[in-house]
Write a protein that holds these residues in place. Structure first.
Motif, mmCIF file in Angstrom:
data_model
loop_
_atom_site.group_PDB
_atom_site.id
_atom_site.type_symbol
_atom_site.label_atom_id
_atom_site.label_comp_id
_atom_site.label_asym_id
_atom_site.label_seq_id
_atom_site.Cartn_x
_atom_site.Cartn_y
_atom_site.Cartn_z
ATOM 1 N N SER A 96 37.436 40.832 44.824
ATOM 2 C CA SER A 96 36.916 41.388 45.851
ATOM 3 C C SER A 96 37.652 41.011 47.175
ATOM 4 N N ARG A 97 38.282 40.353 46.497
ATOM 5 C CA ARG A 97 38.985 39.374 48.105
ATOM 6 C C ARG A 97 41.076 40.203 47.899
ATOM 7 N N GLY A 98 40.889 41.102 46.986
ATOM 8 C CA GLY A 98 41.970 42.044 47.305
ATOM 9 C C GLY A 98 43.248 40.572 46.263
ATOM 10 N N LEU A 99 42.769 40.110 45.855
ATOM 11 C CA LEU A 99 43.963 39.211 45.093
ATOM 12 C C LEU A 99 43.874 39.058 43.538
ATOM 13 N N LEU A 100 45.192 39.160 43.275
ATOM 14 C CA LEU A 100 45.446 39.612 41.782
ATOM 15 C C LEU A 100 44.528 37.849 40.214
ATOM 16 N N GLN A 101 44.078 38.163 39.937
ATOM 17 C CA GLN A 101 42.913 37.696 39.920
ATOM 18 C C GLN A 101 44.295 36.290 38.514
ATOM 19 N N GLU A 102 43.722 35.090 38.885
ATOM 20 C CA GLU A 102 44.602 34.167 37.756
ATOM 21 C C GLU A 102 44.320 33.866 35.929
ATOM 22 N N TRP A 103 42.879 34.422 36.064
ATOM 23 C CA TRP A 103 41.967 33.954 34.754
ATOM 24 C C TRP A 103 40.871 35.180 34.695
ATOM 25 N N LEU A 104 40.144 35.202 33.444
ATOM 26 C CA LEU A 104 39.381 36.042 33.163
ATOM 27 C C LEU A 104 38.675 36.468 34.421
ATOM 28 N N LYS A 105 37.944 35.491 34.717
ATOM 29 C CA LYS A 105 36.973 35.035 35.264
ATOM 30 C C LYS A 105 37.370 34.765 37.009
ATOM 31 N N TYR A 108 37.510 32.474 38.884
ATOM 32 C CA TYR A 108 37.590 32.052 39.784
ATOM 33 C C TYR A 108 38.340 31.148 40.878
ATOM 34 N N ASP A 109 38.229 30.206 41.042
ATOM 35 C CA ASP A 109 38.762 29.814 42.444
ATOM 36 C C ASP A 109 39.917 28.951 42.233
ATOM 37 N N GLU A 110 41.411 28.248 42.112
ATOM 38 C CA GLU A 110 41.786 27.892 42.131
ATOM 39 C C GLU A 110 41.686 26.166 42.545
ATOM 40 N N VAL A 111 41.667 24.346 42.028
ATOM 41 C CA VAL A 111 41.956 23.589 42.798
ATOM 42 C C VAL A 111 42.641 23.440 43.379
ATOM 43 N N GLU A 112 43.939 23.635 43.238
ATOM 44 C CA GLU A 112 44.687 23.099 44.020
ATOM 45 C C GLU A 112 45.407 25.371 44.224
ATOM 46 N N VAL A 113 44.843 25.676 45.672
ATOM 47 C CA VAL A 113 45.572 27.055 45.879
ATOM 48 C C VAL A 113 46.506 26.677 45.884
ATOM 49 N N GLY A 114 47.537 26.082 47.028
ATOM 50 C CA GLY A 114 49.129 26.325 47.311
ATOM 51 C C GLY A 114 49.606 25.709 45.465
ATOM 52 N N HIS A 115 49.385 25.665 44.685
ATOM 53 C CA HIS A 115 50.366 24.987 43.549
ATOM 54 C C HIS A 115 51.175 26.003 43.292
ATOM 55 N N ARG A 116 52.058 24.943 42.900
ATOM 56 C CA ARG A 116 53.559 25.080 42.663
ATOM 57 C C ARG A 116 54.193 26.307 41.689
ATOM 58 N N HIS A 117 53.319 26.339 40.431
ATOM 59 C CA HIS A 117 53.586 27.464 40.031
ATOM 60 C C HIS A 117 53.044 29.095 40.120
ATOM 61 N N LEU A 118 53.324 29.896 39.710
ATOM 62 C CA LEU A 118 52.476 31.386 39.698
ATOM 63 C C LEU A 118 52.562 32.050 38.856
ATOM 64 N N SER A 119 51.977 31.447 37.816
ATOM 65 C CA SER A 119 51.931 32.066 36.853
ATOM 66 C C SER A 119 51.783 33.634 36.234
ATOM 67 N N HIS A 120 50.767 33.756 37.843
ATOM 68 C CA HIS A 120 49.310 34.767 36.948
ATOM 69 C C HIS A 120 50.791 35.942 37.688
ATOM 70 N N LEU A 121 51.642 35.504 38.626
ATOM 71 C CA LEU A 121 52.664 36.763 38.808
ATOM 72 C C LEU A 121 53.693 36.777 37.767
ATOM 73 N N TYR A 122 53.289 36.488 37.067
ATOM 74 C CA TYR A 122 55.013 36.923 35.541
ATOM 75 C C TYR A 122 54.931 38.584 35.705
ATOM 76 N N ALA A 123 54.152 39.076 35.642
ATOM 77 C CA ALA A 123 54.432 40.048 35.502
ATOM 78 C C ALA A 123 55.075 41.373 36.416
ATOM 79 N N LEU A 124 55.082 40.418 37.583
ATOM 80 C CA LEU A 124 55.883 41.368 38.719
ATOM 81 C C LEU A 124 56.888 40.547 38.549
ATOM 82 N N HIS A 125 57.679 39.479 38.424
ATOM 83 C CA HIS A 125 59.165 38.947 37.638
ATOM 84 C C HIS A 125 59.016 38.095 36.661
ATOM 85 N N PRO A 126 59.297 38.142 36.131
ATOM 86 C CA PRO A 126 60.328 38.100 35.369
ATOM 87 C C PRO A 126 59.882 39.558 35.160
#
Length: 598
Positions: free
Chosen positions: A379-388, A390-408
């Motif tokens: 609802s906030r316009g964000l690509l969800q990182e998990w199936l549900k 959830y909010d991240e524990v560390e919002v600024g985490h170094r990994h951006l894993s859920h953006l894999y579909a954008l690159h590579p």
């Protein structure tokens, strides 16, 4: 000739030293044996071996020749060293040097990049970097950084060698960070992001050979841990075929083999070698995808339709919060899992169709693809990182894993899936607003994302953040607090190439993310998917000329930035696009085409 532990050095004759030793073994088995030999040949004067050193006195010149080998790939490292030195000693130094330069340049000189000289162009590299760290810009230093990445890859990953690890080949520690190993949840793959586009495809082959070497143990791990076929590797591995979960909860992530297998498909897309696809790539891709299909389970949270997910699942290396405040990492169907499965299955299906094989397997892949849990925008316009959601524990985490579909990956593209691209951008911005991208490799990935989103100046800003915050005086990439990791160098090199040339979305895109700071420049020798070698010149932010040479022909789309362009020569070229920024034409094998303003 010394080593701080597990080594002995002895003189051999008057002009040579031999250092040898054996590393600790496992389960009462012998450890890896090694040997290093150095010999000196003087013109005039004298050479004398004294203890663990060679003393040269009164000489006009002296040539040192060194050879090293281990029992990893040599039954007898001593015999291997002696053979190399015997052959080298028969060749004059001037010839050795000439042959070395010629061999190196046949790879390195394929690509030239000019982003403008700038005021600091004649200064030493460390002084240029110091100026940049005060806030100044130096486009020539970025061009040098790009070529430096190519140099590092060329030096640490040649056919017949092992692939580049976390430190490439420049580890100086007896007990290095992360054991100087292969991390498969981005670091190893990032090392090879420049390989194809920066015209070093041969440097990719050690990665392919390494991936093949993991198949046997990976099949055993797939069977014993998951009761599945195919092969699997988790988030780290080594030279001895380690494929099981390890290293904490984040090791429970069975996507390493599948992610790395995408590089096989990339190599085919850039080079078009059907024999490579059939004999090398497809068997590994098929094996990796077989595991994924059997690892999938039905999503029991969905009752209205069939939906396949992964379980257990983890989004490297992030944690999430439940409504009750608990923090967790393992879940069901993390977005990155679903993206990697979509990517691996799509590529394997395309390869099987091209080769005309495995019809039943093709049908199985297509069926699972049709029912994978989809990417979701919250609802906030964000690509969800998990199936549900959830909010991240560390919002600024170094990994951006859920953006894999954008690159590579290329499941999310700017024009093909605009809503998902918008959500990916919002997720990226949220990470950065909360301190993300703080390591060298993470910032290089950020630059790559901005390039894919065609946010040229933001990509450019990220390159300078990489230089200012995560780069040593010799341009080595740094991981906090002060650890050299080569992946940031390779990622930054790849991002610069991606700003100038993209080909992941079914078209060759010229200067898709050219920042204002690179208003005038040129590049030659970059490669695009579809078998293209591309050179470009631009002025005042506008393309003035591009040359595209086709390796294997076919219908092609070329996208340009602003203005209207034409393809020449006209004879035999069928142009068929109504979009003034897209040129569609039939390319002929071996033919060069020129793009110029109308």
């Amino acid at each position: 000739l010394t080593r701080s532990e597990r080594a002995t050095t002895r003189a051999e004759g008057d002009s040579a030293l031999v250092m040898s030793g054996e590393l600790p073994g496992v389960d009462d088995k012998p450890g890896l044996r090694y040997e290093c030999r150095v010999m000196a040949k003087a013109v005039g004067g004298a050479v004398k071996a004294v203890g663990d050193r060679l003393e040269v006195s009164g000489a006009d010149e002296v040539t040192f020749t060194l050879a090293a080998a281990t029992s990893f790939n040599h039954t007898d490292p001593s015999a291997a060293c002696q053979s190399v030195l015997r052959k080298a000693a028969a060749i004059p130094y001037s010839t050795l040097r000439k042959d070395h330069i010629r061999e190196h340049q046949r790879y390195f000189s394929r690509v030239a990049l000019d982003l403008g000289r700038g005021a600091a162009s004649d200064l030493p590299t460390d002084e240029r970097l110091a100026r940049v760290k005060t806030g100044l810009e130096d486009p020539g230093l970025l061009a040098l950084y790009f070529q430096y990445g190519r140099y590092l890859l060329l030096a640490s990953s040649r056919p017949g060698s092992l692939p580049a690890n976390l430190q490439g080949k420049w580890n100086e520690e007896m007990r290095p960070p992360w054991n100087c190993d292969y991390h498969l949840n981005i670091n190893l793959q990032m090392n090879y992001w420049p390989a194809e586009v920066a015209h070093l495809a041969e440097c990719h082959t050690p990665l392919f050979e390494y991936l093949k070497s993991l198949q046997a143990s990976g099949r055993k791990t797939a069977k014993e841990h998951y009761g599945a076929g195919g092969f699997v590797a988790h988030h780290l591995s080594d030279l001895w075929g380690f494929t099981a979960p390890a290293d904490g909860v984040w090791g429970i992530w069975p996507m390493g083999a599948a992610w790395t297998s995408r590089h096989l498909w990339e190599h085919y897309e850039f080079g078009g070698d059907r024999a490579f696809l059939r004999e090398v790539a497809y068997p590994v891709m098929k094996d990796a995808t077989r595991f994924l299909l059997e690892f999938l389970v039905k999503n029991e949270w969905k009752t209205d339709r069939l939906e396949w997910v992964t379980c257990p699942s983890h989004s490297p290396e992030n944690s999430f919060k439940l409504a009750n405040g608990e923090h967790h990492q393992l879940t069901v169907g993390a977005t990155m899992d679903m993206e990697i499965i979509h990517d691996s299955a799509t590529n394997t299906l395309a390869a099987a169709k091209l080769l005309g094989v495995d019809e039943a397997f093709q049908a199985e892949i297509a069926d699972k693809l049709a029912h994978l849990a989809p990417l979701q925008v919250n609802s906030r316009g964000l690509l969800q990182e998990w199936l549900k959601d959830y909010d991240e524990v560390e919002v600024g985490h170094r990994h951006l894993s859920h953006l894999y579909a954008l690159h590579p990956g290329n499941q999310i593209t700017l024009r093909g899936t605009p809503e998902l691209a918008k959500a990916a951008r919002a997720s990226l911005q949220r990470r950065l607003d909360n301190g993300g991208g703080g390591t060298g490799w993470s910032r290089a990935w950020v630059a790559m994302f901005w390039a894919r989103l065609e946010e040229a100046d933001l990509a450019h800003d990220s390159l300078y953040i990489l230089l200012r915050g995560s780069t040593e005086a010799n341009l080595f990439d740094l991981h906090p607090p002060h650890i050299f990791q080569i992946d940031g160098n390779m990622g930054g090199c790849g991002a610069i190439a991606e700003m100038l040339l993209q080909s992941h979305a079914g078209e060759v895109s010229l200067l898709p993310a050219l920042p204002k700071a690179w208003a005038t420049g040129s590049v030659s020798g970059l490669r695009a998917r579809g078998g293209w070698t591309v050179g470009m010149e631009w002025k005042d932010g506008r393309l003035t000329r591009a040359t595209l040479k086709s390796a294997f022909g076919g219908t092609t789309r070329v996208r340009t930035r602003g203005g209207e362009y034409r393809i020449t020569p006209a004879d035999g070229v069928k142009v068929g696009s109504g979009d003034p920024h897209v040129l569609e034409f039939e390319a002929k094998r071996g033919r060069a085409y020129t793009v110029e303003p109308k």
